[in-house]
Design an enzyme around this catalytic site. Structure first.
Site, PDB file in Angstrom:
ATOM      1  N   TYR A  73      24.538  49.617 -61.695  1.00 18.60           N
ATOM      2  CA  TYR A  73      25.410  48.666 -62.401  1.00 18.60           C
ATOM      3  C   TYR A  73      24.575  47.487 -62.922  1.00 18.60           C
ATOM      4  O   TYR A  73      24.600  47.163 -64.110  1.00 18.60           O
ATOM      5  CB  TYR A  73      26.520  48.162 -61.466  1.00 18.60           C
ATOM      6  CG  TYR A  73      27.234  46.958 -62.006  1.00 18.60           C
ATOM      7  CD1 TYR A  73      28.007  47.056 -63.161  1.00 18.60           C
ATOM      8  CD2 TYR A  73      27.114  45.712 -61.398  1.00 18.60           C
ATOM      9  CE1 TYR A  73      28.639  45.942 -63.696  1.00 18.60           C
ATOM     10  CE2 TYR A  73      27.747  44.598 -61.917  1.00 18.60           C
ATOM     11  CZ  TYR A  73      28.504  44.716 -63.062  1.00 18.60           C
ATOM     12  OH  TYR A  73      29.118  43.599 -63.589  1.00 18.60           O
ATOM     13  N   THR A 100      25.671  39.814 -65.275  1.00 19.92           N
ATOM     14  CA  THR A 100      26.024  39.653 -63.863  1.00 19.92           C
ATOM     15  C   THR A 100      24.855  39.138 -63.023  1.00 19.92           C
ATOM     16  O   THR A 100      23.688  39.428 -63.336  1.00 19.92           O
ATOM     17  CB  THR A 100      26.470  41.020 -63.296  1.00 19.92           C
ATOM     18  OG1 THR A 100      26.531  40.941 -61.878  1.00 19.92           O
ATOM     19  CG2 THR A 100      25.503  42.134 -63.654  1.00 19.92           C
TER      20      THR A 100
END
Ligand code: UDP
Length: 342
Positions: A150, A123
């Site tokens: 995350y 990501t």
């Protein structure tokens, strides 16, 4: 090839599975615990071509190894993960367990069972809150300093993959750092856009999903999180990439690894749209007006996140097909309509 797709019933995984089933003859095995992926997606995929489905959680370490052996898996495309940023701040251990620990185990089993290729969904959150970005956007060489668990859980998985590939000849990877993935299956019936799969995750937080929920009437209104950023109209700017173009990059990655070394690629269009532009586009393509309020900035939201995608374009010859923001919004909306009909 025998390809295992973890999280293949989920949003991005299902679009990759769809393309593999439609355009290749590889044997496909989907592994998913259906915690967020939906069974109906699997029915849709089954109607394209047969594949094996295994209902399994990645934390079942022994069964994961057995599955790789049983199906003689040579390629893994790994999507299964927890992906909600605010939740990762409240419950970091869930993210380090579900993402970093489970991915590490999957890599361990892969190496032990002769898997040759590993495609990993990472990501842009690994870049954190970028400053001093060049006009071309954020390149893969930009420092990685995630600002939430995350992003860190994904970055740690990247490192495990990189170090393992360095130590094990014949084990190669492609890591994709996704920018803002949106839209749904570009599929037409009688010339009408009719996505068969799309984002089904409940309580979504993503802009285009929320705007489509407003357009179909599932939500009465939505908010713009901050209109005082240092951007042209004051609202946050992001690089939205259509999920089918992203899926295509994964399929290219499999071939790429046949003749190239392991590498990391940004996956985005290299072009940004503001929150206001996205919402106006959703209103324009649907012809539906909905209430939009201005709210406080959301914690940790950077003003602008745009990829430098020159690497994936030049090395993988990836040519996006669905860059039109209208098509991204329209496909998300058409999918949302179908979701609310059943
Ligand atoms: N955003 C917004 N309202 C919403 C959801 C998102 O204004 O209801 C903004 C958010 O602040 C950011 C952009 O839309 O500037 C994209 O947010 P999203 O959650 O889709 O993706 P992120 O970039 O945070 O991964």
């Amino acid at each position: 090839m025998n390809i295992l797709i973890t999280g293949g019933a989920g949003y991005i995984g299902a679009h990759v599975a769809k393309q593999l089933l439609e355009t290749t003859e590889h044997n496909i095995v989907i592994l998913d615990n259906l915690s967020t992926g939906i069974a109906r997606t699997l029915d849709t995929l089954h109607s394209i071509r047969e594949f094996a489905f295994i209902n399994l959680d990645l934390k079942e370490f022994d069964k994961i190894c057995t599955t790789l052996k049983e199906y003689q898996i040579d390629t893994i495309i790994h999507f299964a993960a927890s992906i909600v940023v605010p939740e990762s701040v409240e419950n970091p251990l869930k993210y380090y367990m579900n993402n970093t620990v489970n991915t590490t185990n999957l890599i361990r089993c892969a190496v032990a069972n002769g898997v040759e290729r590993f495609i990993f969904s990472s990501t842009a959150a690994t870049y954190g809150e970028p400053v001093n970005i060049s006009e071309n956007g954020i390149s893969e060489a930009y420092p990685t300093e995630p600002i939430n668990p995350y992003g860190m859980s994904k970055l740690m998985s990247e490192r495990v993959l990189r170090d393992t590939a360095k130590a094990h000849d014949g084990f190669k990877y492609v890591i994709f750092r996704y920018f803002n993935v949106a839209g749904a299956d570009i599929h037409y019936r009688d010339d009408m856009l009719e996505p068969r799969i799309g984002q089904s995750f409940p309580n979504a937080t993503h802009l285009i999903k929320i705007a489509s929920e407003c357009a179909v009437g599932k939500r009465a209104k939505m908010a713009i999180f901050g209109d005082d950023f240092a951007t042209a109209d004051g609202t946050g700017v992001r690089d939205y990439i259509h999920v089918d173009d992203l899926a295509d990059a994964h399929i290219r990655a499999i071939e790429y690894l046949e003749t190239h070394p392991s590498d990391i690629f940004n996956a985005g269009y290299g072009k940004g749209y503001s929150v206001k532009e996205v919402i106006n586009t959703m209103k324009e393509v649907t012809g539906i007006n909905f209430q939009v309020d201005i709210a406080e900035r959301r914690a940790g939201d950077p003003a602008t996140l745009i990829s430098d995608n020159s690497k994936i374009k030049s090395l993988m010859h990836w040519t996006p097909k669905y860059e039109d923001l209208k098509l991204i919004c329209k496909s998300a909306y058409e999918w949302e309509k179908r979701l609310s009909e059943v």
